[in-house]
Design an enzyme around this catalytic site. Sequence first.
Site, PDB file in Angstrom:
ATOM      1  N   HIS A 143      -6.812 -27.756-102.517  1.00  0.00           N
ATOM      2  CA  HIS A 143      -5.869 -28.675-103.163  1.00  0.00           C
ATOM      3  C   HIS A 143      -5.494 -29.856-102.262  1.00  0.00           C
ATOM      4  CE1 HIS A 143      -2.562 -26.246-101.235  1.00  0.00           C
ATOM      5  NE2 HIS A 143      -1.961 -27.428-101.214  1.00  0.00           N
ATOM      6  N   ASP A 161      -8.832 -21.546-103.098  1.00  0.00           N
ATOM      7  CA  ASP A 161      -8.148 -22.733-102.568  1.00  0.00           C
ATOM      8  C   ASP A 161      -8.579 -23.022-101.128  1.00  0.00           C
ATOM      9  OD1 ASP A 161      -6.567 -24.987-102.660  1.00  0.00           O
ATOM     10  OD2 ASP A 161      -4.718 -23.930-102.180  1.00  0.00           O
ATOM     11  N   GLY A 202       2.748 -30.856 -96.886  1.00  0.00           N
ATOM     12  CA  GLY A 202       2.025 -31.394 -95.728  1.00  0.00           C
ATOM     13  C   GLY A 202       1.565 -30.291 -94.793  1.00  0.00           C
ATOM     14  N   ASN A 203       2.165 -29.101 -94.897  1.00  0.00           N
ATOM     15  CA  ASN A 203       1.699 -27.951 -94.124  1.00  0.00           C
ATOM     16  C   ASN A 203       0.437 -27.357 -94.736  1.00  0.00           C
ATOM     17  OD1 ASN A 203       4.870 -27.401 -93.191  1.00  0.00           O
ATOM     18  ND2 ASN A 203       3.340 -26.696 -91.745  1.00  0.00           N
ATOM     19  N   SER A 204       0.180 -27.627 -96.006  1.00  0.00           N
ATOM     20  CA  SER A 204      -0.976 -27.041 -96.682  1.00  0.00           C
ATOM     21  C   SER A 204      -2.244 -27.287 -95.889  1.00  0.00           C
ATOM     22  CB  SER A 204      -1.140 -27.633 -98.078  1.00  0.00           C
ATOM     23  OG  SER A 204      -0.128 -27.180 -98.930  1.00  0.00           O
TER      24      SER A 204
END
Length: 172
Positions: free
Chosen positions: A49, A79, A151-153
């Site tokens: 994502h 993902d 933003g940590n993704s």
Amino acid sequence: GQQNPFKDFFGEDFWEKYFGQMPKREFKTHSLGSGFLIDKEGYILTNNHVIADAQDIKVKLDNGKEFDGEVIGTDSKTDIALIKIKAAEELPVVKLGDSEAMRVGEWVIAIGNPFGLTQTVTVGVVSAKGRVIGMGAYDDFIQTDASINPGNSGGPLINIHGEVIGINTAII
């Protein structure tokens, strides 16, 4: 079709009457995410994502150097995405650990780029394993109380031995 609550109130020609014919244009947005190098050849793991629908992928390392990223493969069901950069110098890589060996209550470290704040580190414990949150076919998450924000993704979830045992994926 899609319901437009403003059309019922203002009428169908409201925007044209007061603002004229609005040109249709394509909007481009920038998004931020995180990832981690798993191979000295420049392979980076992140979330699907994070890079889905991206036209250009720019990778900025912690030393400030920037590279163009190339998508090597993606899997929307898990993902996961693999991207690659080409660098002249040797790249630092992470060590992959065993997430099955993690136990509830063990300390973990989440690293990422929340809200564009680069190289952010948060700590917490594993709160649960095998968490089902309705994200798809392979719904088996490590839950942590380490702070995870937009933003940590794609960033690593690391055990106290410095090994990656998960990827920061969702905020619930």
